[in-house]
Design a protein around this motif. Sequence first.
Motif, PDB file in Angstrom:
ATOM      1  N   ASP A  35       0.818  -1.226   0.000  1.00 37.51           N
ATOM      2  CA  ASP A  35       0.000   0.000   0.000  1.00 37.51           C
ATOM      3  C   ASP A  35       0.850   1.274   0.000  1.00 37.51           C
ATOM      4  O   ASP A  35       0.334   2.383   0.169  1.00 37.51           O
ATOM      5  N   ARG A  42       3.249   2.131   2.127  1.00 33.85           N
ATOM      6  CA  ARG A  42       3.768   2.578   3.425  1.00 33.85           C
ATOM      7  C   ARG A  42       5.163   2.045   3.691  1.00 33.85           C
ATOM      8  O   ARG A  42       5.547   0.995   3.189  1.00 33.85           O
ATOM      9  N   GLU A 100       5.284   2.581   9.439  1.00 29.58           N
ATOM     10  CA  GLU A 100       4.304   3.656   9.236  1.00 29.58           C
ATOM     11  C   GLU A 100       2.873   3.178   9.489  1.00 29.58           C
ATOM     12  O   GLU A 100       2.466   2.126   8.989  1.00 29.58           O
ATOM     13  N   ARG A 131      -1.288   3.645   9.160  1.00 34.65           N
ATOM     14  CA  ARG A 131      -2.207   4.196   8.164  1.00 34.65           C
ATOM     15  C   ARG A 131      -2.805   5.492   8.707  1.00 34.65           C
ATOM     16  O   ARG A 131      -2.769   5.749   9.912  1.00 34.65           O
ATOM     17  N   THR A 132      -3.381   6.292   7.811  1.00 31.41           N
ATOM     18  CA  THR A 132      -4.022   7.540   8.228  1.00 31.41           C
ATOM     19  C   THR A 132      -5.104   7.224   9.259  1.00 31.41           C
ATOM     20  O   THR A 132      -5.918   6.313   9.053  1.00 31.41           O
ATOM     21  N   THR A 133      -5.080   7.942  10.367  1.00 26.84           N
ATOM     22  CA  THR A 133      -6.037   7.694  11.445  1.00 26.84           C
ATOM     23  C   THR A 133      -6.931   8.918  11.619  1.00 26.84           C
ATOM     24  O   THR A 133      -6.433  10.027  11.794  1.00 26.84           O
ATOM     25  N   VAL A 140      -8.759   3.617  11.000  1.00 23.87           N
ATOM     26  CA  VAL A 140      -7.319   3.411  10.846  1.00 23.87           C
ATOM     27  C   VAL A 140      -7.183   2.762   9.474  1.00 23.87           C
ATOM     28  O   VAL A 140      -7.449   1.572   9.314  1.00 23.87           O
ATOM     29  N   GLY A 141      -6.830   3.574   8.466  1.00 17.42           N
ATOM     30  CA  GLY A 141      -6.904   3.079   7.089  1.00 17.42           C
ATOM     31  C   GLY A 141      -8.367   2.786   6.787  1.00 17.42           C
ATOM     32  O   GLY A 141      -9.237   3.625   7.013  1.00 17.42           O
ATOM     33  N   ASN A 142      -8.641   1.564   6.306  1.00 24.60           N
ATOM     34  CA  ASN A 142     -10.039   1.178   6.047  1.00 24.60           C
ATOM     35  C   ASN A 142     -10.733   0.599   7.277  1.00 24.60           C
ATOM     36  O   ASN A 142     -11.953   0.491   7.298  1.00 24.60           O
ATOM     37  N   ASP A 168     -10.203  -4.263   8.215  1.00 26.46           N
ATOM     38  CA  ASP A 168      -9.008  -4.432   7.376  1.00 26.46           C
ATOM     39  C   ASP A 168      -7.766  -4.481   8.265  1.00 26.46           C
ATOM     40  O   ASP A 168      -6.823  -3.730   8.082  1.00 26.46           O
ATOM     41  N   ASP A 216       1.036  -1.682  12.289  1.00 23.47           N
ATOM     42  CA  ASP A 216      -0.336  -1.462  11.817  1.00 23.47           C
ATOM     43  C   ASP A 216      -0.661  -2.321  10.591  1.00 23.47           C
ATOM     44  O   ASP A 216      -0.887  -1.826   9.494  1.00 23.47           O
ATOM     45  N   THR A 245      -2.467  -4.659   7.760  1.00 24.30           N
ATOM     46  CA  THR A 245      -3.782  -4.814   7.127  1.00 24.30           C
ATOM     47  C   THR A 245      -4.236  -6.259   7.372  1.00 24.30           C
ATOM     48  O   THR A 245      -3.456  -7.092   7.846  1.00 24.30           O
TER      49      THR A 245
END
Length: 281
Positions: A25, A27, A31, A33-35, A53-55, A149, A213, A215
């Motif tokens: 993805d 990263r 790192e 995911r966008t939170t 947190v991501g999806n 996810d 983090d 997936t």
Amino acid sequence: SFLYTRTAEPLEYHRSFLKENCRPDGRELSEFRTTTLNIGSISTADGSALVKVGNTTVVCGIKAELANPAVETPGKGYIVPNVDLPPLCSSRFRPGPPGEQAQAASQFIADVIGRCSTGIHILSFHELCVSSPNLCWVLYCDMICLDYDGNILDACIIALLAALKYTQLPEVTINTETGTPEVNLEKRHGLHIRKHPISASFCVFDDSILIVDPTAEEESLSTAQLTVVTDEEDRLCSVHKPGGTSLSGDKLQECISRAAVRQREIQKLINKVIHSVKTAQ
């Protein structure tokens, strides 16, 4: 050909990225995911939060009910956490009673709330007592996953902590004549959150490569999973490792250091969102 490789040989596909110190993805290995965080979105709850947190998406609703304190803890209220992984969040979950993963997640959350090794609890349970020793608040904290996810534990802890910080309990007075409690829904007060335990979850690939983090796909291909919980004073609250291969002391220390950085980032995010909601009211 990439798609074919990912479907037919997912592990080799992931290894080709890990060799380059990155992930499918985009990263880096360490790192997150966008939170993102929303609070107060469930108007019928006493406190609520929605975390992505991501999806991976989790909503936490808190409902306060008056009850008798537990026999072993007179003069204290209590928290009942429950993690729900319904079929709507992923095809891996089936309808019916909670599965093994949901039960393990609920237990993990209960341990973080109730038995922190540092001895300082997330909040004072005496504070939940209304009229000692026979009446207290019970906080039913339901965390429902809307999209799965990977890394459900981190999302649940953030959602719970944010919802608790936003919870407003109604004022309760005891009628002196009848001895019955009277609840005033118009007058409410917040909880005093004494510490902010935040988790950071990791996966190990091929017994050696550490990624943060994960997936759902990364979790399924890993040789071990690990979740580390730290508080704002960098104290280690708990380490949760459900089986898998062993981890060296150096790797564990690396996880703890990364978790401490994550704790500060998330506490800052929660405070910022709560501040902006309160300013808007």
